[in-house]
Scaffold this active site. Structure first.
Site, PDB file in Angstrom:
ATOM      1  N   TYR A 142      42.342  45.909  39.738  1.00  0.00           N
ATOM      2  CA  TYR A 142      42.479  44.467  40.029  1.00  0.00           C
ATOM      3  C   TYR A 142      41.785  44.112  41.342  1.00  0.00           C
ATOM      4  O   TYR A 142      41.115  43.084  41.448  1.00  0.00           O
ATOM      5  CB  TYR A 142      43.954  44.070  40.072  1.00  0.00           C
ATOM      6  N   ARG A 149      34.647  39.024  41.925  1.00  0.00           N
ATOM      7  CA  ARG A 149      34.865  37.581  41.752  1.00  0.00           C
ATOM      8  C   ARG A 149      34.616  36.847  43.058  1.00  0.00           C
ATOM      9  O   ARG A 149      33.941  35.816  43.087  1.00  0.00           O
ATOM     10  CB  ARG A 149      36.284  37.320  41.265  1.00  0.00           C
ATOM     11  N   TYR A 202      45.831  35.375  50.983  1.00  0.00           N
ATOM     12  CA  TYR A 202      46.652  36.592  50.985  1.00  0.00           C
ATOM     13  C   TYR A 202      46.132  37.553  52.054  1.00  0.00           C
ATOM     14  O   TYR A 202      44.918  37.700  52.226  1.00  0.00           O
ATOM     15  CB  TYR A 202      46.558  37.321  49.630  1.00  0.00           C
ATOM     16  N   ARG A 215      47.125  27.370  42.581  1.00  0.00           N
ATOM     17  CA  ARG A 215      48.387  27.480  41.833  1.00  0.00           C
ATOM     18  C   ARG A 215      48.416  26.556  40.636  1.00  0.00           C
ATOM     19  O   ARG A 215      49.101  26.827  39.648  1.00  0.00           O
ATOM     20  CB  ARG A 215      49.563  27.178  42.751  1.00  0.00           C
ATOM     21  N   GLU A 328      54.889  37.166  34.355  1.00  0.00           N
ATOM     22  CA  GLU A 328      53.998  36.101  34.836  1.00  0.00           C
ATOM     23  C   GLU A 328      53.953  35.018  33.755  1.00  0.00           C
ATOM     24  O   GLU A 328      53.915  35.337  32.566  1.00  0.00           O
ATOM     25  CB  GLU A 328      52.592  36.672  35.109  1.00  0.00           C
TER      26      GLU A 328
END
Ligand code: 3EB
Length: 336
Positions: A142, A149, A202, A215, A328
């Protein structure tokens, strides 16, 4: 002045032949027990994502529009567009490192959007095989994906973080499968959650480059006033930047539902300059990702209580992007 009707429709269908809607199909994602390469199939931009263990749990997501569609391949991406909306999908084959191929895949997608004049990305989904496993360099898959990305986003936006709502969860095979929706003239406003650190901020401990997503994204077609459809990103049991209630799926589910309610609630939308408010009962096209199959009944009971009877809800048993996350949830709160 030309106005565009909100001509984009989602369907989340159990397996089997869907009833024809009379609309034009922009894109189709089959969540199935193997992967299927992006391609035009029977005239439809299609991809299969390996998210089901057996044929029983298959679900198909179909994006439809009111206007005729042109579809094609751009390198190895499949796309379709109708003059206002664009769907595009791709797969990155399993790789010892995803950084470069993911960066290249997103750059190709962003090039396509520029070329066809769909500058506004509304929503992105990403399904990542072995998401929690270390790659040969010792970097979690990830985190390696997030590197690629972020580098593609750097070129698109500089160091800005204005990316839309996304989902990033595990897949059972097929490397990385991803798809996105974009718009030519609509307005996408990205929304954060006051209870959560924005993912692009983060701290470093979660990986060398942060995840780039919002979000939620509020999409308003051009010519319409006020709020539009609210795309809610994959949401988990994270407060601040920390996972809460590790090992307790029920409490993580409660935090997740609370996070979604906060993001789409009136207070938060007003804080983002949007005079509107939604509740969990407005959520439709819900996809629920549960790490452990045995937790599905409990999570399903909670979701059925939280969401409306009218909500289409699909459950998948896959890994989540942090190894301590057990559930999730994503969805769409359409314009009333
Ligand atoms: C989180 O809040 C959970 O990497 O695109 C959710 C939605 C998550 C999207 C992504 C990751 C992504 O950080 C994980």
């Amino acid at each position: 002045m030309t106005t565009h009707p909100n001509g984009l429709h989602c369907r989340l269908l159990p397996s089997g032949e869907p009833a024809p809607s009379g609309r034009h199909v922009l894109g189709r994602i089959a969540f199935m027990d193997h992967h299927r390469a992006p391609a035009i199939r029977a005239g439809v931009a299609d991809m299969g994502v390996h998210l089901a263990k057996d044929g029983n749990s298959r679900v198909t997501e179909v994006w439809e529009t009111d206007a005729p569609v042109t579809s094609g391949m751009y390198q190895d991406l499949v796309y379709a567009h109708d003059g206002e909306y664009l769907f595009c999908a791709g797969q990155v084959p399993a790789n010892r490192s995803y950084r470069e191929p993911v960066r290249d895949a997103y750059r190709t997608a962003f090039d396509l959007l520029a070329k066809l004049d769909y500058p506004t990305v509304m929503r992105i989904w990403q399904f990542i095989t072995d998401i929690n496993r270390a790659n040969p360099d010792g970097l979690e898959v990830y985190r390696d994906f997030c590197l690629g990305r972020a580098e593609a986003v750097d070129r698109l936006l500089g160091r800005a973080d204005d990316m839309p709502a996304a989902t990033g969860v595990g897949a059972l095979g097929g490397g990385i499968s991803w798809y996105l929706l974009a718009s030519r003239s609509g307005r996408a406003r990205n929304i954060e959650n006051p209870l959560q650190v924005p993912a692009p901020s983060y701290p470093h401990r979660y990986g060398p480059r942060p995840p780039k997503f919002a979000r939620a994204t509020c999409f308003t077609p051009s010519g319409l006033e006020g709020a539009g459809d609210l795309f809610v990103a994959g949401t988990a049991g994270i407060l601040g930047h920390r996972t809460v209630h590790a090992g307790d799926v029920e409490k993580q589910c409660d935090v997740t539902l609370g996070n979604i309610a906060t993001v789409i609630g009136r207070e938060n939308l007003l804080a983002h300059g949007i005079d509107d408010g939604r509740t969990l009962k407005d959520l439709r096209f819900v996809k629920v990702y549960v790490r452990h199959e045995e937790d599905v009944p409990l999570v399903a009971a909670k979701c059925e209580q939280a969401f409306s009877d009218r909500a289409e809800i699909a459950y998948f048993t896959v890994d989540i992007c942090r190894s301590d996350l057990l559930v999730e949830i994503e969805g769409i709160a359409p314009r009333p």
